[in-house]
Scaffold this motif. Structure first.
Motif, short mmCIF file in Angstrom:
data_model
loop_
_atom_site.label_atom_id
_atom_site.label_comp_id
_atom_site.label_asym_id
_atom_site.label_seq_id
_atom_site.Cartn_x
_atom_site.Cartn_y
_atom_site.Cartn_z
N LYS A 206 53.89 -14.43 42.49
CA LYS A 206 55.17 -14.22 41.83
C LYS A 206 56.36 -14.46 42.74
CE LYS A 206 53.44 -10.91 38.42
NZ LYS A 206 53.59 -9.55 37.86
N SER A 207 56.12 -14.59 44.03
CA SER A 207 57.24 -14.84 44.94
C SER A 207 57.48 -16.32 45.19
CB SER A 207 56.97 -14.14 46.28
OG SER A 207 55.90 -14.79 46.96
N ARG A 208 56.57 -17.17 44.69
CA ARG A 208 56.69 -18.61 44.95
C ARG A 208 57.62 -19.27 43.93
NH1 ARG A 208 54.53 -17.52 49.75
NH2 ARG A 208 52.37 -16.83 49.59
N SER A 209 58.15 -20.40 44.34
CA SER A 209 58.98 -21.17 43.42
C SER A 209 58.09 -21.80 42.34
CB SER A 209 59.72 -22.26 44.17
OG SER A 209 58.82 -23.17 44.75
N GLY A 210 58.63 -21.93 41.16
CA GLY A 210 57.87 -22.49 40.06
C GLY A 210 57.06 -21.48 39.28
N HIS A 211 57.12 -20.20 39.67
CA HIS A 211 56.36 -19.17 38.96
C HIS A 211 56.98 -18.92 37.59
CE1 HIS A 211 54.83 -15.35 37.67
NE2 HIS A 211 56.00 -14.78 37.82
N LYS A 212 56.20 -19.11 36.56
CA LYS A 212 56.67 -18.87 35.20
C LYS A 212 55.82 -17.82 34.48
CE LYS A 212 58.50 -23.53 34.68
NZ LYS A 212 58.47 -24.79 33.91
N GLY A 213 54.72 -17.41 35.11
CA GLY A 213 53.87 -16.41 34.48
C GLY A 213 52.88 -17.03 33.52
N LEU A 214 51.64 -16.64 33.58
CA LEU A 214 50.60 -17.11 32.67
C LEU A 214 50.40 -16.09 31.56
CD1 LEU A 214 48.02 -18.45 35.28
CD2 LEU A 214 49.80 -19.71 34.06
N GLY B 298 46.03 -10.62 36.65
CA GLY B 298 45.86 -10.28 38.05
C GLY B 298 44.54 -10.70 38.65
N GLY B 299 43.79 -11.52 38.00
CA GLY B 299 42.53 -11.99 38.54
C GLY B 299 41.31 -11.35 37.90
N GLN B 300 41.48 -10.22 37.22
CA GLN B 300 40.34 -9.61 36.54
C GLN B 300 40.03 -10.39 35.27
OE1 GLN B 300 41.46 -5.65 35.41
NE2 GLN B 300 42.69 -6.32 33.69
N THR B 301 38.85 -10.16 34.72
CA THR B 301 38.47 -10.84 33.49
C THR B 301 39.42 -10.44 32.36
OG1 THR B 301 36.15 -10.76 34.19
CG2 THR B 301 36.60 -11.26 31.87
N PRO B 302 40.09 -11.40 31.74
CA PRO B 302 41.06 -11.05 30.70
C PRO B 302 40.41 -10.31 29.54
CG PRO B 302 41.34 -13.33 31.40
CD PRO B 302 40.09 -12.84 32.02
N LEU B 303 41.20 -9.53 28.86
CA LEU B 303 40.69 -8.75 27.74
C LEU B 303 40.14 -9.66 26.64
CD1 LEU B 303 40.39 -5.96 26.38
CD2 LEU B 303 42.69 -6.27 25.45
N SER B 304 40.77 -10.81 26.45
CA SER B 304 40.32 -11.72 25.41
C SER B 304 38.92 -12.26 25.68
CB SER B 304 41.30 -12.88 25.27
OG SER B 304 41.41 -13.58 26.50
N GLN B 305 38.48 -12.25 26.93
CA GLN B 305 37.13 -12.70 27.27
C GLN B 305 36.13 -11.55 27.32
OE1 GLN B 305 37.05 -15.08 30.81
NE2 GLN B 305 38.73 -16.41 30.16
N ARG B 306 36.62 -10.34 27.45
CA ARG B 306 35.72 -9.19 27.49
C ARG B 306 35.33 -8.71 26.10
NH1 ARG B 306 39.60 -7.16 31.22
NH2 ARG B 306 40.06 -5.42 29.81
N VAL B 307 36.11 -9.07 25.09
CA VAL B 307 35.85 -8.61 23.73
C VAL B 307 35.04 -9.67 22.99
CG1 VAL B 307 36.92 -7.92 21.55
CG2 VAL B 307 37.97 -7.28 23.73
N ALA B 308 34.07 -9.24 22.21
CA ALA B 308 33.20 -10.16 21.47
C ALA B 308 34.01 -10.95 20.44
CB ALA B 308 32.09 -9.38 20.77
N LYS B 309 33.54 -12.15 20.16
CA LYS B 309 34.18 -12.98 19.15
C LYS B 309 33.68 -12.55 17.77
CE LYS B 309 34.49 -17.00 22.18
NZ LYS B 309 34.10 -18.42 22.37
N ARG B 310 34.59 -12.12 16.95
CA ARG B 310 34.23 -11.68 15.61
C ARG B 310 35.24 -12.25 14.61
NH1 ARG B 310 30.53 -7.65 16.38
NH2 ARG B 310 30.64 -6.53 18.37
#
Length: 247
Positions: free
Chosen positions: A67-75, A80-92
């Motif tokens: 976040k301190s680098r130039s060009g940071h726009k946020g994903l 923060g590097g952990q498995t995103p919630l969208s990947q931890r939850v089953a597809k239903r």
């Protein structure tokens, strides 16, 4: 400047020069009393202008990191590097049973008749390889036959095999004494059908998935006939090799 200051003070007290913020009559608008509402324009923060400003040195970004680098726009989904919630939850939820069928390349009866009357197709036996070889379609997944416009009846029967067919197109062909066979080909089997020279051994056609069994009820009978024909061809080829004189 003392005289001017006293004159302004006297004018303010007498109401000649209204003070900003005091209640006044705004019925007469002029360039002298046009202004933004209080708080409408905020002063922009100037960062990186010395430690005395409170936003110098690292300019409020902290030390190092993404976040301190130039060009940071946020994903959007970065956590923060952990498995995103969208990947931890089953597809239903919704499962489109037409996803495979919607990829078929359509061909109309009018176009089919054009290739038949021009002598590029034999109406007694047409499959998807014939359609691809004559240039009638460039299908990569399958072919769906549609009635289209301009054709209401046929003067001769047509026997054709496709991946899917509309109800109106089937009725028109069967009314003329023809037949329409709907066959399931997965991507590998369809490629083997179009370009058999690419395969040393022709793969067996895969069964349709359970959600498509209702659409291809004759699949297993077709595969048995196909494999029986291939076995007969292989036996004939073996017999021909056995009878051939040794070189």
């Amino acid at each position: 400047f003392g005289g001017v200051r006293s004159l302004m003070t006297t004018g303010v007290l007498r109401g000649v020069f209204p003070v900003r913020g005091d209640e006044q009559d705004l019925s007469q608008v002029s360039l002298a009393n046009l202004r933004d509402n209080d708080g409408a324009r905020k002063k922009k923060h100037r960062v990186g202008r010395g430690i005395g400003s409170g936003r110098g040195k690292t300019a409020g970004r902290g030390h190092k990191g993404y976040k301190s680098r130039s060009g940071h726009k946020g994903l959007l989904l970065f956590q923060g590097g952990q498995t995103p919630l969208s990947q931890r939850v089953a597809k239903r939820g919704f499962n489109n049973k037409w996803a495979f069928v919607s990829k078929f390349t359509p061909i109309s009866l009018k176009r089919l008749l054009y290739f038949i009357t021009s002598g590029r197709l034999d109406p007694n036996s047409i499959n998807m390889k014939n359609l691809r070889d004559c240039g009638a379609t460039d299908a990569k997944v399958g072919v769906k036959l549609l009635a289209g416009v301009g054709v209401e009846k046929l003067d001769f029967p047509i026997h054709i095999e496709v991946s899917d067919v509309s109800k109106k197109a089937r009725d028109i062909i069967e009314a003329a004494g023809g037949t329409v066979h709907v066959a399931y080909y997965n991507r590998l089997a369809f490629r083997a059908l179009l370009k058999p020279e690419k395969f040393l051994i022709i793969p067996k056609r895969a069964a349709p998935p359970p959600r498509l069994l209702w659409k291809y009820p004759e699949h297993y009978k077709d595969v048995e006939k196909q494999m029986a024909g291939r076995a007969a061809d292989a036996a004939a080829a073996a017999a021909a090799r056995a009878q051939a004189p040794p070189s």
